[in-house]
Design an enzyme around this catalytic site. Structure first.
Site, PDB file in Angstrom:
ATOM      1  N   HIS A 158       0.915  -1.394  -0.080  1.00  0.00           N
ATOM      2  CA  HIS A 158      -0.016  -0.149   0.012  1.00  0.00           C
ATOM      3  C   HIS A 158       0.903   1.248  -0.293  1.00  0.00           C
ATOM      4  CE1 HIS A 158      -3.254  -2.746   1.083  1.00  0.00           C
ATOM      5  NE2 HIS A 158      -2.456  -3.299   1.960  1.00  0.00           N
ATOM      6  N   SER A 279      14.776  21.451 -16.745  1.00  0.00           N
ATOM      7  CA  SER A 279      13.428  22.204 -17.153  1.00  0.00           C
ATOM      8  C   SER A 279      14.013  23.482 -17.862  1.00  0.00           C
ATOM      9  CB  SER A 279      12.682  22.709 -15.637  1.00  0.00           C
ATOM     10  OG  SER A 279      12.024  23.578 -15.872  1.00  0.00           O
ATOM     11  N   LYS A 285      15.953  21.668 -11.587  1.00  0.00           N
ATOM     12  CA  LYS A 285      15.184  20.379 -12.070  1.00  0.00           C
ATOM     13  C   LYS A 285      15.993  19.283 -12.656  1.00  0.00           C
ATOM     14  CE  LYS A 285      11.073  19.390 -11.587  1.00  0.00           C
ATOM     15  NZ  LYS A 285       9.985  19.997 -12.166  1.00  0.00           N
ATOM     16  N   GLU A 292       9.500   8.105 -17.420  1.00  0.00           N
ATOM     17  CA  GLU A 292       8.040   8.663 -17.548  1.00  0.00           C
ATOM     18  C   GLU A 292       7.511   8.386 -18.906  1.00  0.00           C
ATOM     19  OE1 GLU A 292       7.452  13.007 -16.075  1.00  0.00           O
ATOM     20  OE2 GLU A 292       9.624  12.670 -15.420  1.00  0.00           O
TER      21      GLU A 292
END
Ligand code: ARG
Length: 460
Positions: A158, A279, A285, A292
């Site tokens: 979980h 970024s 970043k 992804e």
């Protein structure tokens, strides 16, 4: 003068331009060209061996196909939508090069069994390429895992801290998934590797063909047993895409974890810069774009599976033009998988683990609570009662803002008088993982053995 359509004798007007473009597949099925030539060579050789065409015709066909092959490799072959598909483009060029012999190639054959053969040859070669790429990913996982049989991290259920595990054990879970994926691909290959040629349009052919000979020439294990089935079903492509969707799904789960682990709140790993991007606005970043995208492209492959299933579901026997729509999803599935597996193997090699961050995370969340319950059970307490006693101890520790192992013996004994000094051994992370020492469990010894077995399994 405009080219005549191959079936023009039957028609009183030419096909409308829009329809031509709508029905043409040459824009994408030229990917099958080399397999089409391979299939044609074998077909022609069989026709000559069975005296259906002459030796002279065969050598003309072979000469023409060799030249076409060279033209395609050199990038000089001109694909024409006018000629509808890969098959007619090649046949037309062959006839231009060698005359009547070229027109005899299609004897005893239809584009229906021809295209089914091409797709099977294409897929077989894709599966063989993918098998190697999958092994590379598995090998990279093993290399990383062998560095971390003693690296402790929290195992989650979980997404909450559950029990301590080793990082290697976690990685090996993905090895197992990919191993099943590799097995599945090999199993699918058996059903791909059958020859449709000889089925002709749907009913077989009246020429005395030898299908088994063609199968042997093309390296197929056997021929498709029923001509209607041979030209119409694409279940082998659907099955392949299902295997592909599972591979992507496994890599998507792994990607999701890599993304989480790279987040500074976890800080478990770092992914090499060459797999990340920055970024344009936020200078700090470093984004895990590759995982992804893998996660994102999984949706695309799953979509292809649904597309192929839907394509097939309403089709009456035998061949229908619907089947032309099998190619783009199939090609895209193969290409997505080839790229994803290639990049993944390299990316895993560039993963740097941070054992300290993993250990710190395992220290939080009472990961050894189960070990304490097991300790009490071994002293004769029924498991349910042990569970309850430890739950109360956890609540107590939580109120004090400390770990179970930070509580003094007297404090722990409030929850059971059976608790003694030796409890601290089971409350440590090392004690916890070392105690899970059987096949399939997380102890360093077991995981090292699993890695050794895995190495043998991929070198076979
Ligand atoms: N381009 C077609 C396909 O991909 C080849 C078979 C065409 N057969 C036919 N009878 N129109 O399925």
């Amino acid at each position: 003068m405009q080219d005549k359509d191959s079936w023009s004798g039957r028609f009183s007007e030419p096909v409308a331009e829009l329809v031509k473009r709508y029905t043409a597949s040459a824009g994408f099925d030229h990917k099958l060209a080399m397999f089409d030539i391979q299939g044609s060579r074998a077909h022609a050789q069989m026709l000559a061996a069975c005296d259906i065409i002459s030796r002279q015709d065969l050598s003309e066909i072979q000469r023409g196909l060799a030249q076409i092959e060279n033209e395609i490799i050199a990038g000089n072959f001109v694909w024409s939508l006018e000629l509808e598909d890969v098959h007619l483009n090649i046949e037309k060029r062959l006839t231009a090069l060698v005359g009547d012999a070229g027109k005899r190639l299609h004897t005893g054959r239809s584009r229906n069994d021809q295209v089914a053969t091409d797709v099977r040859l294409y897929l077989r070669s894709a599966i063989d390429e993918l098998a190697v790429l999958l092994k590379n990913v598995q090998g990279a996982l093993l290399d990383l895992a062998s560095l971390h049989t003693n690296t402790i991290m929290p195992g989650f259920t979980h997404l909450q801290v559950a029990q301590p595990i080793t990082f290697a054990h976690h990685l090996m879970a993905y090895f197992e998934m990919l191993k099943r994926d590799a097995d599945r691909l090999q199993d699918c290959r058996k059903r791909v590797n059958r020859l449709p040629l000889g089925a002709a349009a749907l009913a077989g052919t009246s020429y005395p063909v030898k299908r088994e000979y063609v199968a042997e020439l093309l390296g197929f294990d056997s021929v498709c047993e029923n001509s209607l089935d041979a030209v119409s079903d694409r279940d082998f492509a659907i099955e392949f895409t299902a295997c592909a969707a599972l591979i992507m799904t496994h890599l998507s789960r792994f990607s999701e974890e890599l993304i989480l682990w790279m987040n500074p709140r976890f800080g478990f790993i770092d992914i090499a810069d060459r797999f990340c991007t920055g970024s344009s606005i936020m200078p700090q970043k470093k984004n895990p774009d590759v995982p992804e995208l893998v996660r994102g492209k999984t949706g695309r492959v799953n979509g292809h599976l649904v597309a192929l299933l839907t394509l097939m579901k309403g089709q009456p026997l035998a061949y229908n033009k619907d089947n032309q729509e099998d190619k783009e999803p199939l090609f895209d599935t193969v290409e997505t998988l080839v790229q994803t597996l290639s990049i993944y193997a390299d990316m895993i090699t560039g993963i740097k683990a941070n054992p300290e961050a993993m250990r710190n995370a395992a220290m939080q969340g009472y990961a050894t609570a189960t070990d304490m319950a097991d300790y009490l059970v071994k002293k004769g307490v029924p498991f349910r009662d042990a569970h309850e006693a430890v739950a109360l101890a956890v609540r107590f520790a939580e109120q004090r803002g400390c770990d179970l192992s930070d509580l003094g013996l007297a404090e722990l004994r409030q929850f059971s008088l059976l608790i003694e000094e030796d409890v601290y051994q089971v409350l440590t992370l090392e004690g916890s993982i070392a105690s899970r020492n059987h096949t399939g469990a997380t102890s360093p010894q077991q995981v090292a053995a699993a890695i050794a077995r895995a190495r043998t399994s991929i070198s076979e």
